[in-house]
Design an enzyme around this catalytic site. Structure first.
Site, PDB file in Angstrom:
ATOM      1  N   LEU A  62       0.818  -1.219   0.000  1.00  0.00           N
ATOM      2  CA  LEU A  62       0.000   0.000   0.000  1.00  0.00           C
ATOM      3  C   LEU A  62       0.851   1.268   0.000  1.00  0.00           C
ATOM      4  O   LEU A  62       0.331   2.361  -0.192  1.00  0.00           O
ATOM      5  CB  LEU A  62      -0.947   0.014   1.206  1.00  0.00           C
ATOM      6  CG  LEU A  62      -2.124  -0.970   1.166  1.00  0.00           C
ATOM      7  CD1 LEU A  62      -2.942  -0.874   2.454  1.00  0.00           C
ATOM      8  CD2 LEU A  62      -3.022  -0.725  -0.044  1.00  0.00           C
ATOM      9  N   ASN A  93       7.168  -3.229   3.722  1.00  0.00           N
ATOM     10  CA  ASN A  93       8.294  -2.471   3.148  1.00  0.00           C
ATOM     11  C   ASN A  93       7.896  -1.044   2.793  1.00  0.00           C
ATOM     12  O   ASN A  93       8.061  -0.582   1.667  1.00  0.00           O
ATOM     13  CB  ASN A  93       8.917  -3.202   1.944  1.00  0.00           C
ATOM     14  CG  ASN A  93       7.950  -3.413   0.788  1.00  0.00           C
ATOM     15  OD1 ASN A  93       6.738  -3.349   0.976  1.00  0.00           O
ATOM     16  ND2 ASN A  93       8.475  -3.659  -0.390  1.00  0.00           N
ATOM     17  N   ASP A 150       8.955  -9.132   3.733  1.00  0.00           N
ATOM     18  CA  ASP A 150       8.678  -9.187   2.293  1.00  0.00           C
ATOM     19  C   ASP A 150       9.355  -8.070   1.499  1.00  0.00           C
ATOM     20  O   ASP A 150       9.488  -6.949   1.952  1.00  0.00           O
ATOM     21  CB  ASP A 150       7.186  -9.126   1.995  1.00  0.00           C
ATOM     22  CG  ASP A 150       6.975  -9.311   0.504  1.00  0.00           C
ATOM     23  OD1 ASP A 150       7.206 -10.430   0.041  1.00  0.00           O
ATOM     24  OD2 ASP A 150       6.651  -8.336  -0.180  1.00  0.00           O
ATOM     25  N   HIS A 177       9.258 -14.301   1.499  1.00  0.00           N
ATOM     26  CA  HIS A 177       9.760 -13.926   0.173  1.00  0.00           C
ATOM     27  C   HIS A 177      11.016 -14.767  -0.045  1.00  0.00           C
ATOM     28  O   HIS A 177      12.018 -14.563   0.628  1.00  0.00           O
ATOM     29  CB  HIS A 177      10.068 -12.428   0.159  1.00  0.00           C
ATOM     30  CG  HIS A 177      10.746 -11.938  -1.083  1.00  0.00           C
ATOM     31  ND1 HIS A 177      10.148 -11.044  -1.937  1.00  0.00           N
ATOM     32  CD2 HIS A 177      11.957 -12.197  -1.601  1.00  0.00           C
ATOM     33  CE1 HIS A 177      10.978 -10.786  -2.946  1.00  0.00           C
ATOM     34  NE2 HIS A 177      12.089 -11.472  -2.752  1.00  0.00           N
ATOM     35  N   ASP A 302       0.556  -9.439  -5.142  1.00  0.00           N
ATOM     36  CA  ASP A 302       1.809  -8.680  -5.028  1.00  0.00           C
ATOM     37  C   ASP A 302       1.631  -7.293  -5.665  1.00  0.00           C
ATOM     38  O   ASP A 302       2.529  -6.788  -6.344  1.00  0.00           O
ATOM     39  CB  ASP A 302       2.989  -9.435  -5.666  1.00  0.00           C
ATOM     40  CG  ASP A 302       4.334  -8.896  -5.208  1.00  0.00           C
ATOM     41  OD1 ASP A 302       4.367  -7.948  -4.399  1.00  0.00           O
ATOM     42  OD2 ASP A 302       5.365  -9.419  -5.670  1.00  0.00           O
ATOM     43  N   HIS A 306       4.187   1.577  -8.655  1.00  0.00           N
ATOM     44  CA  HIS A 306       5.325   2.478  -8.897  1.00  0.00           C
ATOM     45  C   HIS A 306       4.870   3.524  -9.895  1.00  0.00           C
ATOM     46  O   HIS A 306       4.058   3.229 -10.783  1.00  0.00           O
ATOM     47  CB  HIS A 306       6.529   1.710  -9.457  1.00  0.00           C
ATOM     48  CG  HIS A 306       7.109   0.705  -8.500  1.00  0.00           C
ATOM     49  ND1 HIS A 306       7.750   1.071  -7.331  1.00  0.00           N
ATOM     50  CD2 HIS A 306       7.130  -0.652  -8.519  1.00  0.00           C
ATOM     51  CE1 HIS A 306       8.147  -0.023  -6.686  1.00  0.00           C
ATOM     52  NE2 HIS A 306       7.777  -1.078  -7.386  1.00  0.00           N
TER      53      HIS A 306
END
Ligand code: DOR
Length: 420
Positions: A62, A93, A150, A177, A302, A306
């Site tokens: 998110l 992350n 992850d 991961h 996943d 971006h």
């Protein structure tokens, strides 16, 4: 919030063994007996539509806090709603990493206003640095639902074991991961396409070595582990063997590994670059078979937003692609239209099974359960990135014709998406 009666809809609810036309009644945010519907009720005509329990996506980025130019909790949940996803697991992350109770509370507070139920993953190590453990009990007290580093593996294997032990004691999954960091680091799958493009490849062995480590830990210590975004035939085979041997492993793959291969990379478009990368046709077919035979339990996206600016440079762009708005449609296209499984089986892998892995009350529409559902229809549509609802547009399904469309999503009894 008005009560809602959906009439004459084809209900597919594998958890309740339901696959027939009927009515669905939602009262005060939970499923209720349609016979009791009366008074001021909003009627939705479900004729020609299918209704299924809201999807549960175990793998979502998110980007909030810290990278809200890519996505934020509100926009990400709008994307979820448009894809029929009503519960999602948000990866740690972010910036800062989800390694403190403050960050957990920030996400959970903001998510109160969002269009999906947000479950938070706490990181195993501080700043995902691989060697400094977080205070897992404190993160749990603050409200996390799972543990993971992850984006990368937990580098210190002894910390992975400790996380698996604590997570099992607290009743949470650890999601892994799988990647050997010394072998990894390329741009696309290592093979003919990486050679043709002249870029460093990511070998399948990097993922397989990571998968093997997590399976070995789960087997040796008798602890559960959930394997993220499986993309190679070898990893699927190892998971199949481990399950046969009684190891407590569950696994997910993503729609892009079911529909696309490394050949897409010849377009030199970074929207097709993610980690793990798109692999070969043999791997793609192995993912489909592993889902069909139950080796892989769940489909997760996943979802990795971006910005167009970051994705403009084919080689230097960050890995990742968005997925929540297209996941059901893409999976339906490959698996249901492709004759691999029934709609009920697909819904099991996108709703019931992930709900079970996360241990949440979702994935079925029994009376009294939270009213999370979506309506869909078999209908062809072409994915236009500009029409998607999240902030970023980096979809690897752009321009593709998909065979099912989400028409309406209800989360907690509230209509959160309508296909106009
Ligand atoms: O492609 C990916 N993008 N893979 C990951 O593991 C992380 C993710 C991201 O955060 O962008």
């Amino acid at each position: 919030m008005a009560d809602i009666l959906i009439k004459n809809v084809h209900i597919i609810d594998p958890g309740n063994n339901t696959d027939n036309v009927g009515d669905i009644f939602i009262k005060n945010g939970v499923f209720a007996d349609p016979e009791t519907a009366e008074g001021n009720v909003e009627i939705i005509n479900g004729a020609g539509l299918k209704a299924a329990p809201g999807l549960v996506d175990l793998h979502v980025h998110l980007r909030d806090p810290g990278q809200t130019d890519k996505e934020d909790i509100i926009s990400g949940c709008k994307a979820a709603a448009a894809g029929g996803v009503t519960s999602l697991l948000a990866m740690p992350n972010t910036e800062p990493t989800v390694d403190s109770p403050e960050t957990v509370r920030y996400i959970l507070d903001k998510a109160q206003q969002a269009d999906a139920h947000v479950y938070v993953v706490g990181s195993v190590t501080k700043g995902l640095n691989g060697h400094e453990p977080t205070d897992i009990e404190a993160l749990y007290e603050a409200g996390i639902s799972a543990l993971s580093d992850d984006g990368r593996p937990v580098l210190d294997t002894s910390l992975m074991v400790a996380a698996m032990q604590k997570a099992a004691a607290l009743g949470m999954p650890v999601t892994a991961h799988c990647e050997d960091p010394y072998l990894a680091g390329g741009k696309v799958n290592e093979g003919t396409v990486s050679m043709q493009l002249g870029v460093k490849g990511m070998p399948r062995a990097a993922e397989d070595a990571g998968t093997a480590r997590e399976l070995a830990l789960a087997a040796a210590y008798g602890l559960p582990v959930h394997i993220c975004h499986v993309s190679t035939a070898t990893s699927a085979n190892m998971i199949r063997d481990a399950k046969k041997a009684g190891v407590a492993v569950t696994a997910e793959t993503a729609p892009h590994y079911l529909m696309l291969t490394e050949d897409e990379l010849l377009k030199k478009d970074a929207d097709y670059r993610m980690n793990p990368p798109l692999r070969t046709e043999q791997d793609r077919l192995a993912m489909i078979e592993a889902l069909r035979d139950g080796t892989i339990d769940a489909i997760a996206t996943d979802h990795a937003p971006h910005t167009p600016r970051e994705k403009a440079d084919f080689v230097n762009a960050p890995n990742g692609s968005i997925g929540m708005e297209t996941s059901f449609a893409a999976a339906y296209t490959v698996l249901v239209k492709g004759g691999v499984m029934s709609e009920s089986e697909l819904i099991q892998k996108m709703s019931c099974n992930p709900a079970g892995i996360l241990g949440i009350e979702a994935g079925t529409m029994y009376i009294g359960a939270p009213a999370d559902l979506f309506l869909y229809k078999e209908e062809e549509w072409i994915v236009d990135p500009e029409k998607l609802h999240g902030k970023s547009k980096n979809t690897p399904f752009k321009g593709r014709t998909l065979a099912a469309k989400v028409k309406l999503t209800i989360c907690g009894g509230k209509v959160v998406f309508k296909d106009e």
